[in-house]
Design a protein around this motif. Structure first.
Motif, PDB file in Angstrom:
ATOM      1  N   ASP A  62       0.891  -1.166   0.000  1.00  0.00           N
ATOM      2  CA  ASP A  62       0.000   0.000   0.000  1.00  0.00           C
ATOM      3  C   ASP A  62       0.922   1.207   0.000  1.00  0.00           C
ATOM      4  O   ASP A  62       1.548   1.520   1.017  1.00  0.00           O
ATOM      5  N   LEU A  63       1.038   1.849  -1.138  1.00  0.00           N
ATOM      6  CA  LEU A  63       2.031   2.915  -1.287  1.00  0.00           C
ATOM      7  C   LEU A  63       1.739   4.134  -0.426  1.00  0.00           C
ATOM      8  O   LEU A  63       2.647   4.931  -0.170  1.00  0.00           O
ATOM      9  N   VAL A  64       0.498   4.319   0.035  1.00  0.00           N
ATOM     10  CA  VAL A  64       0.217   5.452   0.914  1.00  0.00           C
ATOM     11  C   VAL A  64       0.789   5.193   2.300  1.00  0.00           C
ATOM     12  O   VAL A  64       1.611   5.958   2.805  1.00  0.00           O
TER      13      VAL A  64
ATOM     14  N   PRO B 208       4.934   8.272   5.198  1.00  0.00           N
ATOM     15  CA  PRO B 208       6.152   8.417   6.018  1.00  0.00           C
ATOM     16  C   PRO B 208       7.291   9.145   5.313  1.00  0.00           C
ATOM     17  O   PRO B 208       8.153   9.735   5.981  1.00  0.00           O
ATOM     18  N   PHE B 209       7.301   9.144   3.988  1.00  0.00           N
ATOM     19  CA  PHE B 209       8.428   9.685   3.227  1.00  0.00           C
ATOM     20  C   PHE B 209       8.746  11.146   3.568  1.00  0.00           C
ATOM     21  O   PHE B 209       9.850  11.459   4.045  1.00  0.00           O
ATOM     22  N   PRO B 210       7.820  12.114   3.372  1.00  0.00           N
ATOM     23  CA  PRO B 210       8.188  13.511   3.650  1.00  0.00           C
ATOM     24  C   PRO B 210       8.408  13.784   5.129  1.00  0.00           C
ATOM     25  O   PRO B 210       9.200  14.668   5.480  1.00  0.00           O
ATOM     26  N   THR B 211       7.731  13.046   6.016  1.00  0.00           N
ATOM     27  CA  THR B 211       7.966  13.239   7.444  1.00  0.00           C
ATOM     28  C   THR B 211       9.406  12.913   7.791  1.00  0.00           C
ATOM     29  O   THR B 211      10.063  13.645   8.541  1.00  0.00           O
ATOM     30  N   GLN B 212       9.905  11.820   7.256  1.00  0.00           N
ATOM     31  CA  GLN B 212      11.284  11.440   7.542  1.00  0.00           C
ATOM     32  C   GLN B 212      12.281  12.400   6.906  1.00  0.00           C
ATOM     33  O   GLN B 212      13.345  12.659   7.466  1.00  0.00           O
ATOM     34  N   VAL B 213      11.923  12.942   5.738  1.00  0.00           N
ATOM     35  CA  VAL B 213      12.804  13.935   5.109  1.00  0.00           C
ATOM     36  C   VAL B 213      12.904  15.181   5.989  1.00  0.00           C
ATOM     37  O   VAL B 213      14.011  15.688   6.243  1.00  0.00           O
ATOM     38  N   ILE B 214      11.766  15.683   6.450  1.00  0.00           N
ATOM     39  CA  ILE B 214      11.787  16.866   7.311  1.00  0.00           C
ATOM     40  C   ILE B 214      12.566  16.591   8.596  1.00  0.00           C
ATOM     41  O   ILE B 214      13.391  17.409   9.021  1.00  0.00           O
ATOM     42  N   ALA B 215      12.318  15.439   9.218  1.00  0.00           N
ATOM     43  CA  ALA B 215      13.042  15.096  10.445  1.00  0.00           C
ATOM     44  C   ALA B 215      14.540  15.020  10.181  1.00  0.00           C
ATOM     45  O   ALA B 215      15.354  15.469  10.996  1.00  0.00           O
ATOM     46  N   GLY B 216      14.915  14.465   9.030  1.00  0.00           N
ATOM     47  CA  GLY B 216      16.326  14.400   8.688  1.00  0.00           C
ATOM     48  C   GLY B 216      16.920  15.776   8.445  1.00  0.00           C
ATOM     49  O   GLY B 216      18.064  16.052   8.833  1.00  0.00           O
ATOM     50  N   MET B 217      16.172  16.655   7.789  1.00  0.00           N
ATOM     51  CA  MET B 217      16.642  18.021   7.565  1.00  0.00           C
ATOM     52  C   MET B 217      16.907  18.736   8.881  1.00  0.00           C
ATOM     53  O   MET B 217      17.827  19.552   8.996  1.00  0.00           O
TER      54      MET B 217
ATOM     55  N   THR C 268       1.596  18.747   2.008  1.00  0.00           N
ATOM     56  CA  THR C 268       1.604  19.011   0.569  1.00  0.00           C
ATOM     57  C   THR C 268       2.297  17.895  -0.207  1.00  0.00           C
ATOM     58  O   THR C 268       1.780  17.397  -1.212  1.00  0.00           O
ATOM     59  N   THR C 269       3.471  17.470   0.281  1.00  0.00           N
ATOM     60  CA  THR C 269       4.240  16.470  -0.457  1.00  0.00           C
ATOM     61  C   THR C 269       3.583  15.101  -0.391  1.00  0.00           C
ATOM     62  O   THR C 269       3.519  14.375  -1.393  1.00  0.00           O
ATOM     63  N   TYR C 270       3.106  14.737   0.784  1.00  0.00           N
ATOM     64  CA  TYR C 270       2.445  13.429   0.922  1.00  0.00           C
ATOM     65  C   TYR C 270       1.250  13.321  -0.017  1.00  0.00           C
ATOM     66  O   TYR C 270       1.093  12.326  -0.743  1.00  0.00           O
ATOM     67  N   ARG C 271       0.429  14.353  -0.041  1.00  0.00           N
ATOM     68  CA  ARG C 271      -0.778  14.303  -0.881  1.00  0.00           C
ATOM     69  C   ARG C 271      -0.421  14.422  -2.360  1.00  0.00           C
ATOM     70  O   ARG C 271      -0.969  13.714  -3.203  1.00  0.00           O
ATOM     71  N   SER C 272       0.495  15.307  -2.703  1.00  0.00           N
ATOM     72  CA  SER C 272       0.858  15.478  -4.118  1.00  0.00           C
ATOM     73  C   SER C 272       1.502  14.221  -4.683  1.00  0.00           C
ATOM     74  O   SER C 272       1.247  13.850  -5.837  1.00  0.00           O
TER      75      SER C 272
ATOM     76  N   VAL D 208      11.354  17.772  -5.930  1.00  0.00           N
ATOM     77  CA  VAL D 208      12.460  16.810  -5.847  1.00  0.00           C
ATOM     78  C   VAL D 208      11.982  15.508  -5.207  1.00  0.00           C
ATOM     79  O   VAL D 208      12.304  14.411  -5.686  1.00  0.00           O
ATOM     80  N   GLU D 209      11.200  15.605  -4.152  1.00  0.00           N
ATOM     81  CA  GLU D 209      10.690  14.407  -3.482  1.00  0.00           C
ATOM     82  C   GLU D 209       9.762  13.618  -4.409  1.00  0.00           C
ATOM     83  O   GLU D 209       9.828  12.383  -4.469  1.00  0.00           O
ATOM     84  N   MET D 210       8.894  14.315  -5.127  1.00  0.00           N
ATOM     85  CA  MET D 210       7.977  13.630  -6.035  1.00  0.00           C
ATOM     86  C   MET D 210       8.737  12.957  -7.183  1.00  0.00           C
ATOM     87  O   MET D 210       8.459  11.809  -7.550  1.00  0.00           O
ATOM     88  N   ARG D 211       9.711  13.668  -7.747  1.00  0.00           N
ATOM     89  CA  ARG D 211      10.494  13.098  -8.846  1.00  0.00           C
ATOM     90  C   ARG D 211      11.294  11.887  -8.369  1.00  0.00           C
ATOM     91  O   ARG D 211      11.319  10.845  -9.037  1.00  0.00           O
ATOM     92  N   THR D 212      11.906  12.014  -7.204  1.00  0.00           N
ATOM     93  CA  THR D 212      12.686  10.904  -6.651  1.00  0.00           C
ATOM     94  C   THR D 212      11.800   9.700  -6.383  1.00  0.00           C
ATOM     95  O   THR D 212      12.158   8.557  -6.712  1.00  0.00           O
ATOM     96  N   ALA D 213      10.633   9.954  -5.780  1.00  0.00           N
ATOM     97  CA  ALA D 213       9.719   8.863  -5.462  1.00  0.00           C
ATOM     98  C   ALA D 213       9.323   8.095  -6.722  1.00  0.00           C
ATOM     99  O   ALA D 213       9.403   6.858  -6.769  1.00  0.00           O
ATOM    100  N   LEU D 214       8.911   8.816  -7.761  1.00  0.00           N
ATOM    101  CA  LEU D 214       8.449   8.155  -8.973  1.00  0.00           C
ATOM    102  C   LEU D 214       9.588   7.402  -9.650  1.00  0.00           C
ATOM    103  O   LEU D 214       9.429   6.235 -10.056  1.00  0.00           O
TER     104      LEU D 214
END
Length: 400
Positions: free
Chosen positions: A139-141, A147-156, A243-247, A357-363
C-alpha cells in the motif's frame, strides 16, 4: 494495524472527508457566479461578516497576489495561532512576512535542496522501498507516501533516526488541527519542548542541519528569535509533510490509473517534471486558500466589504477552461502553464522545489525498483478524495 496506522486512518478520514469529485459543482459555480457571496441569512449573528468564494483563475490570482487588500494574517491567526505560535509565516503580511521569509528561505535554495536530495531524499526513499520491495505487493500510501516527507523533514532538522516515529505521530496530531484541536495544541507544545534543547545545542555547536541554519540566519544584522524558529519548525510539519504526501499520492494514482501515460513516463523519464506540474494542477493537494479583505474593494464587479472572508477556490481555478483546453483531462504532455496549485503571490509555497524533488525521486525509484508496477485489481477501491485536502487514502499495488 499498529498505533501509527490507526492514527493515520483517523487523521485522513477526518481531515479529507469522502468527496470524490467536487469538480462538476465547482465548474458550474465558476461559470454562473465567478465571485459568489455566501447566504448569511441563517447565521446566528446579524453582524457576521460576509463570506465570498472566488472560482476563476484570474480572480484567484488577483487575490493571492494582492496582500495589501487581501490579508492572510487575520484569518490564520484566528484559526492556527494557538497551535503554530504568534510567528507563523502563513499568518504574516508584508513587510514582516518578507523579512521572515528572507531569513528562512536559505534552507530551500537550489544548492541546499541538492544537498538534501543526495543526503536525505534518495536514501530515505530507498530505505522505505526496501521494507516492501520483496513482497510483491504494497500500500504505497501507508508504506511510502505518508512516512516519506515526514522522515525527510526530520532528517533536515538533524533529529535522531530513533525519534522519527514520534515525530510522525506529532505530525499527524498537528495536521488534525481542524478536527482534534486540543490534541494538536498539545502536540505543538511537545514539539516545542522537544526542540528547545536541540536549538540551544545548535546555537552553541552548529551542525550540518536546518536547525543550525536557522539559528545562524541573519538579515541586516538581525537573527531569528527562539520563538520565531519554533513557529517555523512547527509549520514545516503541516506545510512540508501535507503538501508532499498528498501530491505524491495524487501523482502515483493519476499515472497508475492511466497505464498509457505511465508507459510514456517509463519510456521517457524526461516527462516527469511536466507530470508533476499537471498533477498539481489537475488534483491540487489543497482545494482553497482563505484571505480577509482589509478594505472595501471590488472583484469581478462584486463589492466586497472590509472584513469579509474571501476563499480562493484553487481547485476551480486550476480547471478554468479560459486558461487550459480540456481542463478536466489529465495529460502529462500538456503545455505547462503555471497553476495556483502551489499558491501564488507573496505566500507561494516556499517548499515547492523540495516537494518537486521528493515527487520526482519517489516516482523514479518506484519505477526503477518495482518492475511492472500496477494497481492491485483485488485491493480496496483506490481513489482521490477530499473536500479541503485531496489525495488517495490507499494505493494497493502489485509488482514483479
Amino acid at each position: 494495524m499498529d498505533r501509527n496506522d490507526s492514527d493515520f486512518e483517523i487523521f485522513d478520514d477526518a481531515v479529507a472527508g469522502d468527496a470524490r469529485d467536487p469538480y462538476p459543482e465547482l465548474a458550474a459555480a465558476r461559470k454562473a457566479t465567478p465571485v459568489q457571496q455566501l447566504d448569511m441569512s441563517n447565521m446566528p449573528h446579524d453582524d457576521a461578516k460576509p463570506v465570498f468564494f472566488v472560482y476563476r483563475y484570474e480572480d484567484v490570482l488577483k487575490v493571492l497576489r494582492d496582500g495589501e487588500t487581501y490579508s492572510s494574517g487575520q484569518i490564520i491567526e484566528l484559526i492556527m495561532g494557538d497551535v503554530m505560535g504568534k510567528h507563523i509565516m502563513l499568518g504574516m503580511d508584508d513587510p514582516e512576512h518578507k523579512r521572515y521569509r528572507a531569513l528562512v528561505s536559505t534552507a530551500f535554495r537550489q544548492k541546499a535542496i541538492a544537498r538534501w536530495e543526495h543526503d536525505l531524499v534518495v536514501p530515505i526513499a530507498n530505505a522505505l522501498i526496501d521494507n516492501f520491495a520483496g513482497d510483491g505487493r504494497a500500500d504505497l500510501v501507508r508504506q511510502f507516501t505518508f512516512p516519506f516527507p515526514t522522515q525527510v523533514i526530520a532528517g533536515m532538522l538533524g533529529l535522531p533516526r530513533e525519534d522519527f516515529r514520534q515525530f510522525q505521530r506529532w505530525s499527524i496530531s498537528i495536521l488534525s488541527v481542524f478536527t482534534r484541536r486540543e490534541e494538536a495544541i498539545t502536540a505543538s507544545e511537545e514539539v516545542k519542548e522537544y526542540l528547545r534543547p536541540i536549538l540551544t545545542d545548535r546555537r552553541r555547536a552548529p551542525q550540518d542541519d536546518l536547525i543550525s541554519d536557522l539559528a545562524a540566519a541573519e538579515l541586516d544584522g538581525e537573527k531569528l528569535t527562539d520563538e520565531e524558529i519554533f513557529s517555523f519548525l512547527r509549520l514545516l510539519l503541516p506545510a512540508g509533510v501535507e503538501t508532499t504526501y498528498r501530491s505524491t499520492g495524487n501523482l502515483l494514482f493519476s499515472l497508475l490509473s492511466r497505464p498509457d501515460q505511465l508507459a510514456a513516463i517509463k519510456e521517457d523519464r524526461g516527462l516527469i517534471p511536466s507530470a508533476i506540474e499537471e498533477t498539481v494542477r489537475y488534483e491540487a493537494p489543497l482545494l482553497n486558500i482563505t484571505r480577509v479583505a482589509t478594505r472595501d474593494t471590488t472583484l469581478d464587479g462584486v463589492d466586497i466589504p472590509e472584513g469579509s472572508t474571501v476563499m480562493t477556490m484553487l481547485a476551480a481555478a486550476n480547471r478554468d477552461e479560459s486558461r487550459w483546453a480540456d481542463p478536466d483531462a489529465f495529460d502529462i504532455r500538456r503545455e505547462t502553464r503555471p497553476s495556483v496549485g502551489w499558491g501564488q503571490g507573496p505566500h507561494i509555497c516556499m517548499g515547492m522545489h523540495l516537494a518537486r524533488v521528493e515527487m520526482r525521486t519517489a516516482l523514479n525509484l518506484l519505477l526503477d525498483r518495482l518492475p511492472n508496477l500496477r494497481l492491485d485489481p483485488d485491493g480496496d477501491d483506490p481513489h482521490i478524495k477530499g473536500q479541503v485536502f485531496r489525495s488517495p487514502t490507499s494505493l494497493p499495488v502489485l509488482f514483479g
